[in-house]
Scaffold this motif. Sequence first.
Motif, short mmCIF file in Angstrom:
data_model
loop_
_atom_site.label_atom_id
_atom_site.label_comp_id
_atom_site.label_asym_id
_atom_site.label_seq_id
_atom_site.Cartn_x
_atom_site.Cartn_y
_atom_site.Cartn_z
N ALA A 96 0.83 -1.21 0.00
CA ALA A 96 0.00 0.00 0.00
C ALA A 96 0.86 1.25 0.00
O ALA A 96 0.55 2.23 -0.67
N PHE A 97 1.99 1.19 0.75
CA PHE A 97 2.89 2.35 0.76
C PHE A 97 3.46 2.59 -0.64
O PHE A 97 3.61 3.72 -1.07
N PHE A 98 3.78 1.50 -1.31
CA PHE A 98 4.27 1.65 -2.67
C PHE A 98 3.13 2.00 -3.61
O PHE A 98 3.31 2.69 -4.61
N GLY A 99 1.93 1.54 -3.28
CA GLY A 99 0.74 1.92 -4.04
C GLY A 99 0.28 0.88 -5.03
O GLY A 99 -0.65 1.12 -5.78
N VAL A 100 0.91 -0.29 -5.04
CA VAL A 100 0.53 -1.30 -6.02
C VAL A 100 0.33 -2.64 -5.32
O VAL A 100 1.16 -3.03 -4.50
N LEU A 120 8.87 5.44 8.33
CA LEU A 120 9.18 6.27 7.16
C LEU A 120 9.74 7.62 7.60
O LEU A 120 10.78 8.08 7.09
N VAL A 121 9.06 8.26 8.57
CA VAL A 121 9.51 9.58 9.03
C VAL A 121 10.92 9.48 9.62
O VAL A 121 11.81 10.26 9.25
N ILE A 133 13.51 8.90 6.84
CA ILE A 133 13.87 10.10 6.06
C ILE A 133 14.71 11.04 6.91
O ILE A 133 15.66 11.65 6.44
N ALA A 164 18.37 12.36 6.08
CA ALA A 164 18.71 13.79 6.01
C ALA A 164 19.90 14.09 6.91
O ALA A 164 20.81 14.84 6.53
N THR A 165 19.92 13.48 8.12
CA THR A 165 21.05 13.73 9.04
C THR A 165 22.35 13.23 8.44
O THR A 165 23.37 13.91 8.49
N ALA A 177 23.00 12.79 5.27
CA ALA A 177 23.36 13.59 4.10
C ALA A 177 23.94 14.94 4.51
O ALA A 177 24.76 15.51 3.80
N TYR A 225 -4.96 4.16 -2.56
CA TYR A 225 -3.68 4.20 -1.86
C TYR A 225 -2.98 5.54 -2.09
O TYR A 225 -2.43 6.13 -1.16
N TYR A 272 13.20 16.08 0.79
CA TYR A 272 12.98 14.67 0.42
C TYR A 272 11.49 14.32 0.50
O TYR A 272 10.94 13.69 -0.41
#
Lengths: 57, 550, 371
Positions: A11-15, A44-45, A48, A52-53, A55, B308, B340
């Motif tokens: 679902a997160f990917f959407g497919v 996920l949060v 990311i 970011a840290t 990078a 979704y 991002y």
Amino acid sequence: MWQVLKSVLAAFFGVQKDQQRKKDFEEGRPTAFIIVGLLMALVLVVGIFLLATTAAE
Amino acid sequence: MAPKLPPQQPLQTPAEQGNDGAATAGHVNEGYHHGPSGLMRWLLTTNHKEIGTLYLIFSLSMFFIGGIFALVVRAELFQPGLQLVQPEFFNQMTTMHGLIMVFGAVMPGFVGLANWMIPLQVGAPDMALPRLNNFSFWLLPVAFTLLLSTLLMPGGGPNFGWTFYAPLSTTYAPPSTTFFILSLHIAGISSILGAINIIATILNMRAPGMRMMDMPLFVWTWLITAFLLIAVMPVLAGVITMMLMDINFGTSFFNAAGGGDPVMFQHIFWFFGHPEVYIMILPAFGIVSAIIPTFARKRLFGYASMVYATSSIAILSFLVWAHHMFAVGLPLVAELFFMYTTMLIAVPTGVKVFNWIATLFQGSISFETPMLFALAFVVLFTIGGFSGLMLAIAPADFQYHDTYFVVAHFHYVLVPGAVFAIMAAVYYWLPKWTGHYPNERLGRWHFWTSVIGVNLTFFPMHFSGLAGMPRRIPDYALQFADFNMASSIGALLFGTSQLLFVLMIIKCVRGGEKAPAKAWEGAEDLEWTVPSPAPLHTFDTPPQFHHREG
Amino acid sequence: MRNLAGVVAAIGGSVWLTRSALADGWNMPLGVTDVSRDIHGLHMTIFWICVVIGIVVFGVMFYSLFRYRRSKGAKSAHFHENTTVEVVWTAIPLLILVGMALPATATLKEMYDAEDADLDVMVTGQQWRWHYEYLGEDVSFISNMSTPRDQIDGAAAKGENYLLEVDQPLVLPVDRKVRFLLTSDDVVHSWWVPDLAVKQDAIPGFVNENWVRIEEPGTYRGQCTELCGRNHGFMPVVVEAVPPEEFDTWLAERKQAAAREASGVDREWGMDELMTRGQKVYESVCASCHQVDGSGNPPVFPALANNPALMEERDRHIATVINGVSGAPMPAFSSTLSPVEIAAVVTYERNAWGNETGDIVQPSEIQSQLE
């Protein structure tokens, strides 16, 4: 449980395959999906943020 | 202005309408409907169709008021120099234009469509909470009368932009700001109540047999939108209450001299503001997902992935707010994080566009007016999406931020985006509301003048922004003159062409080609099983819903 | 086949048109710093990515609209999902975005590296002008828009740099790293020069950082980009970049002038010279709110002419100019005006427009209050 995680990731990917989706809706418990979904959103949060840290260094 | 559209009956003659006496024909047909008549009928109505009509008429009136403000702005910007208005008034016009269009035109427009169509699409007899429904509508005229009245107060109305950044909107604001805060509070309560009602209706009142994954996408997108509304309208209420305290009670939430933080205002505002952006576009996705399959005569491609994608967009919308603030001096980690997440949003949005196009592929396509607007939505919204992708690149955003490039971007997603979707919905569902097809010729004229007008207005803004023109300025350097003249001409064309829209609606209410229950050949959802025009009360007995297999 | 050739020609033609339009000053300027060129590169990369995606997506869309017209007897197919296609069109955008995120991250890190600057300039936004201070050099001045009102009202022909010209530009050396420290005395402003690719908000109570290393001498113009009230559109930024030696000479001259100004505190000033100086300061700093004739803009900005309450309280008048008014738009001028300027402007306000109090405020008095 593994299947719940797989479906949430899909679902997160959407497919997702139609068959599996139907099975989830007929056999799965909604609470399980909601809890795993919220956890994955948190992952996920944090993911990311860690990206970011890293990078930024 | 009493709306001349009793949806329970086909309109025969205007004369009959005039004598809307104690017992009109429509009321006789409905044995148990003993509501008051005349103005009181509209004031006290609890019927979702009548309230939907009220919302839509309100939205249309606000669209014209906000549009006139925009035309004042564009007229002043037609040429360099100050000709028509002074900067004080110019700032009030830009601010009011934004506030009225966002809170008065687009949001009530979508709520009106939800009121009319969600019960019809899920097979419910009415909204779950009809009295609350009446209350949430009638709060709106109160809120916006109050808001507009600030223009006549000493010191003038709000002049700090629709984003009302502190301390310009607190310490430095005109005295009328307290009224502005109260009116936003009232509009916010209206939105929250409306959202509660929509969620209650969708979750509890679906026809037997209709599961969540059988719901039309307009219902799905509105369900998610309603959750967003409930989540963020209290945040807006919080931030304006803090402003109220700073202005009137000596607190220093946003006053650095008192230990406050002006940047905190922006964080709170955009935590509301970014989901708000999606509140204004998700229902549009639902509308387009209904119209394209109808006129392509082919089932929507990737229904599940549409659901979704809508949910992903909703969740991500809470994680991207600071991309409106790349230039306020965020720490590097925050810039990267928000860059991002913002880039990620492009993925589900792209999926939606691909799905619509895959629906068109190998369809059997015809081009009635609702389809024209829906197709223009896909193309022009995507252009707005492209500029959004460019704005997501944080280093480049330092050059784009607060220029006309941003103005071009959000007008592309909101005007040929949200507004075109509402217009498409009106053309699409008018046969159901009035029993008549909209005039196709007028519709085409309205469509083409709008498309040309919108692009002539907003496309040159990309160039004026890149060339260096900041937004919200009443006068500009000479190198921006040509772009601005084109934009102003386009705005005038777009504005006046909306009179065709009104003319079309009036003609359609009064008569026209009769529409059958299933007004469009390829239409599938439940609303097309009730007669056209839809009687005042529908689905008193819940329909049995049979979901499609395979 | 003829169709295909037509499509290729049309695409080629529009790409050529776009390119020539972009070259013609409709685009983001390339700028004169490393960072500005990097940003321009990112901008063009993402732009062409969008163009390519657009051609593919809209190409398929218009092909479908054309090919599957019902009026030409098209019959609709029945498919409504395809996992492979969906995976592909989700994965490709993800990859493109990762490809875009890498160079964007690198540029952003470069922009955030304000260490080891050769020169620090404090930029302070005020309604509606900029105040510049060369930190550690005792040189500071106010930069006001110099476009005459007549040009704005259409009574005179508009000049070449209409609205983008100032009385005193910010002078900077080329080839040296200059760090900007930005803040504001009142509302949020934003300091932007497109050619330098510097846009940074100036926020009251907070100090932001940005930096620039200009590579070519020249005059670079920009504007305030955050709505800051009535004259937001009349708050230009002009940077004059000069060779380092020229800059050093200029800075030395300004330092001497500043020293002369400072020594003015020690002597006794006469009414006439205070009034002349005061009028200049008033019109540059105070008139944007309180108006040239002192009539103010009530209720927010009080009148200074015909204000007996103010005229009775000489000490409060001085204190207000020095410290500002908490919770009101009046900023504190202790950091942006010199003691001589404060003394002159208070003297001017107490004797202009019929306020004939005869009060003289000496710079030494202001100096002692500041200490």
